[in-house]
Design a protein around this motif. Structure first.
Motif, PDB file in Angstrom:
ATOM      1  N   ASP A   1       9.415   4.371  -6.027  1.00 53.22           N
ATOM      2  CA  ASP A   1       8.943   3.231  -6.810  1.00 53.22           C
ATOM      3  C   ASP A   1      10.074   2.238  -7.061  1.00 53.22           C
ATOM      4  O   ASP A   1      11.141   2.597  -7.555  1.00 53.22           O
ATOM      5  CB  ASP A   1       8.361   3.715  -8.136  1.00 53.22           C
ATOM      6  CG  ASP A   1       7.098   4.523  -7.942  1.00 53.22           C
ATOM      7  OD1 ASP A   1       6.019   3.914  -7.882  1.00 53.22           O
ATOM      8  OD2 ASP A   1       7.195   5.755  -7.827  1.00 53.22           O
ATOM      9  N   GLY A   2       9.825   0.993  -6.697  1.00 54.92           N
ATOM     10  CA  GLY A   2      10.838  -0.041  -6.841  1.00 54.92           C
ATOM     11  C   GLY A   2      11.799  -0.099  -5.678  1.00 54.92           C
ATOM     12  O   GLY A   2      12.659  -0.984  -5.618  1.00 54.92           O
ATOM     13  N   THR A   3      11.657   0.838  -4.741  1.00 56.13           N
ATOM     14  CA  THR A   3      12.578   0.912  -3.604  1.00 56.13           C
ATOM     15  C   THR A   3      11.799   0.956  -2.293  1.00 56.13           C
ATOM     16  O   THR A   3      11.609  -0.067  -1.647  1.00 56.13           O
ATOM     17  CB  THR A   3      13.499   2.145  -3.744  1.00 56.13           C
ATOM     18  OG1 THR A   3      14.233   2.043  -4.976  1.00 56.13           O
ATOM     19  CG2 THR A   3      14.498   2.230  -2.583  1.00 56.13           C
ATOM     20  N   LEU A   4      11.345   2.136  -1.900  1.00 51.94           N
ATOM     21  CA  LEU A   4      10.576   2.259  -0.660  1.00 51.94           C
ATOM     22  C   LEU A   4       9.191   1.633  -0.801  1.00 51.94           C
ATOM     23  O   LEU A   4       8.676   1.014   0.139  1.00 51.94           O
ATOM     24  CB  LEU A   4      10.450   3.729  -0.270  1.00 51.94           C
ATOM     25  CG  LEU A   4       9.644   4.043   0.992  1.00 51.94           C
ATOM     26  CD1 LEU A   4      10.239   3.351   2.218  1.00 51.94           C
ATOM     27  CD2 LEU A   4       9.555   5.549   1.215  1.00 51.94           C
ATOM     28  N   LEU A   5       8.583   1.793  -1.978  1.00 51.38           N
ATOM     29  CA  LEU A   5       7.245   1.243  -2.208  1.00 51.38           C
ATOM     30  C   LEU A   5       7.336  -0.225  -2.613  1.00 51.38           C
ATOM     31  O   LEU A   5       8.213  -0.612  -3.390  1.00 51.38           O
ATOM     32  CB  LEU A   5       6.524   2.021  -3.301  1.00 51.38           C
ATOM     33  CG  LEU A   5       6.221   3.491  -3.028  1.00 51.38           C
ATOM     34  CD1 LEU A   5       5.533   4.118  -4.228  1.00 51.38           C
ATOM     35  CD2 LEU A   5       5.374   3.661  -1.777  1.00 51.38           C
TER      36      LEU A   5
ATOM     37  N   ILE B   1       3.902   1.291   1.498  1.00 50.86           N
ATOM     38  CA  ILE B   1       5.083   1.342   2.351  1.00 50.86           C
ATOM     39  C   ILE B   1       4.833   0.404   3.520  1.00 50.86           C
ATOM     40  O   ILE B   1       3.863   0.586   4.271  1.00 50.86           O
ATOM     41  CB  ILE B   1       5.374   2.758   2.869  1.00 50.86           C
ATOM     42  CG1 ILE B   1       5.517   3.738   1.708  1.00 50.86           C
ATOM     43  CG2 ILE B   1       6.655   2.757   3.717  1.00 50.86           C
ATOM     44  CD1 ILE B   1       5.774   5.184   2.147  1.00 50.86           C
ATOM     45  N   SER B   2       5.678  -0.591   3.675  1.00 50.06           N
ATOM     46  CA  SER B   2       5.473  -1.589   4.725  1.00 50.06           C
ATOM     47  C   SER B   2       5.751  -0.998   6.098  1.00 50.06           C
ATOM     48  O   SER B   2       6.482  -0.013   6.248  1.00 50.06           O
ATOM     49  CB  SER B   2       6.388  -2.793   4.492  1.00 50.06           C
ATOM     50  OG  SER B   2       7.739  -2.447   4.730  1.00 50.06           O
ATOM     51  N   GLN B   3       5.177  -1.615   7.104  1.00 47.57           N
ATOM     52  CA  GLN B   3       5.417  -1.174   8.472  1.00 47.57           C
ATOM     53  C   GLN B   3       6.881  -1.317   8.847  1.00 47.57           C
ATOM     54  O   GLN B   3       7.441  -0.490   9.577  1.00 47.57           O
ATOM     55  CB  GLN B   3       4.547  -1.967   9.456  1.00 47.57           C
ATOM     56  CG  GLN B   3       4.542  -1.393  10.867  1.00 47.57           C
ATOM     57  CD  GLN B   3       3.993   0.024  10.920  1.00 47.57           C
ATOM     58  OE1 GLN B   3       2.917   0.311  10.396  1.00 47.57           O
ATOM     59  NE2 GLN B   3       4.754   0.943  11.528  1.00 47.57           N
TER      60      GLN B   3
ATOM     61  N   ALA C   1      11.860   1.452  10.266  1.00 48.61           N
ATOM     62  CA  ALA C   1      13.290   1.665  10.034  1.00 48.61           C
ATOM     63  C   ALA C   1      13.589   3.143   9.775  1.00 48.61           C
ATOM     64  O   ALA C   1      14.598   3.673  10.260  1.00 48.61           O
ATOM     65  CB  ALA C   1      13.759   0.812   8.859  1.00 48.61           C
ATOM     66  N   ILE C   2      12.716   3.813   9.016  1.00 47.05           N
ATOM     67  CA  ILE C   2      12.904   5.244   8.756  1.00 47.05           C
ATOM     68  C   ILE C   2      12.801   6.040  10.050  1.00 47.05           C
ATOM     69  O   ILE C   2      13.651   6.896  10.360  1.00 47.05           O
ATOM     70  CB  ILE C   2      11.865   5.741   7.735  1.00 47.05           C
ATOM     71  CG1 ILE C   2      12.155   5.165   6.352  1.00 47.05           C
ATOM     72  CG2 ILE C   2      11.837   7.273   7.680  1.00 47.05           C
ATOM     73  CD1 ILE C   2      11.071   5.431   5.327  1.00 47.05           C
ATOM     74  N   LYS C   3      11.780   5.758  10.835  1.00 47.01           N
ATOM     75  CA  LYS C   3      11.583   6.507  12.080  1.00 47.01           C
ATOM     76  C   LYS C   3      12.709   6.234  13.081  1.00 47.01           C
ATOM     77  O   LYS C   3      13.098   7.138  13.841  1.00 47.01           O
ATOM     78  CB  LYS C   3      10.225   6.156  12.681  1.00 47.01           C
ATOM     79  CG  LYS C   3       9.058   6.712  11.870  1.00 47.01           C
ATOM     80  CD  LYS C   3       7.720   6.464  12.539  1.00 47.01           C
ATOM     81  CE  LYS C   3       6.596   7.146  11.771  1.00 47.01           C
ATOM     82  NZ  LYS C   3       5.271   6.955  12.406  1.00 47.01           N
TER      83      LYS C   3
ATOM     84  N   GLU D   1      10.606  -7.451  -0.208  1.00 43.54           N
ATOM     85  CA  GLU D   1      11.165  -8.076   1.001  1.00 43.54           C
ATOM     86  C   GLU D   1      11.620  -7.024   2.014  1.00 43.54           C
ATOM     87  O   GLU D   1      12.506  -7.290   2.826  1.00 43.54           O
ATOM     88  CB  GLU D   1      12.361  -8.954   0.622  1.00 43.54           C
ATOM     89  CG  GLU D   1      12.045 -10.068  -0.356  1.00 43.54           C
ATOM     90  CD  GLU D   1      13.297 -10.756  -0.873  1.00 43.54           C
ATOM     91  OE1 GLU D   1      13.433 -11.964  -0.627  1.00 43.54           O
ATOM     92  OE2 GLU D   1      14.141 -10.071  -1.499  1.00 43.54           O
ATOM     93  N   ASN D   2      11.029  -5.835   1.961  1.00 46.10           N
ATOM     94  CA  ASN D   2      11.387  -4.752   2.884  1.00 46.10           C
ATOM     95  C   ASN D   2      12.868  -4.397   2.770  1.00 46.10           C
ATOM     96  O   ASN D   2      13.575  -4.242   3.774  1.00 46.10           O
ATOM     97  CB  ASN D   2      11.039  -5.122   4.331  1.00 46.10           C
ATOM     98  CG  ASN D   2       9.596  -5.536   4.497  1.00 46.10           C
ATOM     99  OD1 ASN D   2       8.690  -4.821   4.068  1.00 46.10           O
ATOM    100  ND2 ASN D   2       9.366  -6.702   5.074  1.00 46.10           N
ATOM    101  N   GLY D   3      13.340  -4.255   1.525  1.00 48.11           N
ATOM    102  CA  GLY D   3      14.753  -3.988   1.295  1.00 48.11           C
ATOM    103  C   GLY D   3      15.260  -2.700   1.919  1.00 48.11           C
ATOM    104  O   GLY D   3      16.421  -2.624   2.335  1.00 48.11           O
TER     105      GLY D   3
END
Length: 297
Positions: A23-27, A33-35, A40-42, A285-287
């Motif tokens: 929350d506040g980070t990945l979400l 969770i943006s594409q 980026a994770i994958k 902004e997909n940080g």
């Protein structure tokens, strides 16, 4: 405990363990969770890095979200108190019964709404809605962000299959092998939050933190995101110097302080930004994507 063997070998750089808050980070602010973040994770995983989730959310909640977006990550849930890798619980830091009873009694006396995170699900008092309504009736000057946060959290017990209601705390203690990992307490104004923090801080075996302006979170003093990251690093045999932590709030500070590289979100609290090595874009902004692609070598 046999360490997981990573099939991919990194070329040129050392293998990294990357811990992401949710929350506040990945979400995103809309809790998605943006594409871009997924990709980026994958990408990091395909390069051999380990990407873990280190969140205040319960493990069951985290897994539901990850499954929805096709992500497979180890996790440290309930603020790092529960470490789960490959569907196995490797670490669980729980509070003792006396502390749980004392915390619950103080909250019940004040009619404060709360959740208890356990190894057998999330529980809330059965008069939850009455407690929420009473506090809202006596709270003025709520910000729009606080109202949205309150709306999301207060509706959660009624739309989530993960949350159960109880009428008597003693009934929970009758459950076999139950472990109490975290209290999540709703607080709607500064006065209530300060009063509760003062009351609860007198209990010696707990730690108190927060993940937002309208809540307090309580765990055992040895249970926090820093310990979750450290235990995961030991499991994967990765030095802390080769770990990365990305977060935005006070409950992220323990993992940001011990990580080899700490990255704050642009939407993070200033105290969080001040202790971090780098700052990425906001969660709108997909940080996370920006951090993984541009700031983590």
């Amino acid at each position: 405990m046999t360490p997981f063997i990573v099939n991919m070998k990194k070329v040129g750089n050392k293998l990294k363990l990357i811990a992401l808050d949710m929350d506040g980070t990945l979400l995103s602010p809309e809790k998605h969770i943006s594409q871009e973040n997924i990709n980026a994770i994958k990408k990091k995983q395909s390069q051999g890095d380990i990407v873990m989730i280190c969140s205040g959310r319960a493990p069951e909640d985290i897994k539901q979200i990850l499954n929805k977006y096709g992500l497979d990550c180890p996790l440290a849930g309930s603020n790092g108190t529960v470490l789960e890798i490959d569907s196995k619980i490797l670490e669980s830091v729980s509070m003792n019964r006396e502390d749980v009873e004392e915390i619950a009694q103080k909250l019940d006396n004040e009619q404060i709404p709360y959740f208890i995170y356990t190894n057998q699900g999330i529980f809330a008092p059965d008069d939850w809605s009455d407690r929420v309504a009473d506090i809202l009736e006596h709270t003025e000057d709520l910000t729009e962000d606080a109202i949205n946060d309150i709306k999301n959290v207060t509706e959660k017990p009624y739309r989530s299959s993960l949350i159960q209601f109880f009428s008597n705390l003693n009934h929970l203690f009758l459950k076999d092998h139950i472990a109490f990992n975290k209290f999540f307490i709703l607080t709607y104004n500064k006065t209530i939050k300060e009063k509760l923090t003062s009351l609860l801080s007198r209990i010696p075996n707990i730690t108190i933190t927060t993940s937002g302006p309208t809540n307090i979170e309580i765990m055992h003093k040895d249970g926090h995101k820093g310990s979750g990251l450290k235990k995961a690093a030991e499991y994967y045999n990765i030095p802390l110097a080769d770990t990365v932590a990305i977060g935005d709030s006070y409950n992220d500070i323990p993992m940001l302080e011990i990580a080899g590289l700490s990255i704050a979100m642009a939407n993070a609290d200033n105290k969080v930004k001040n202790i971090c090595n780098k700052i990425t874009l906001s969660n709108s902004e997909n940080g996370v994507s920006h951090a993984l692609n541009k700031l983590v070598e």
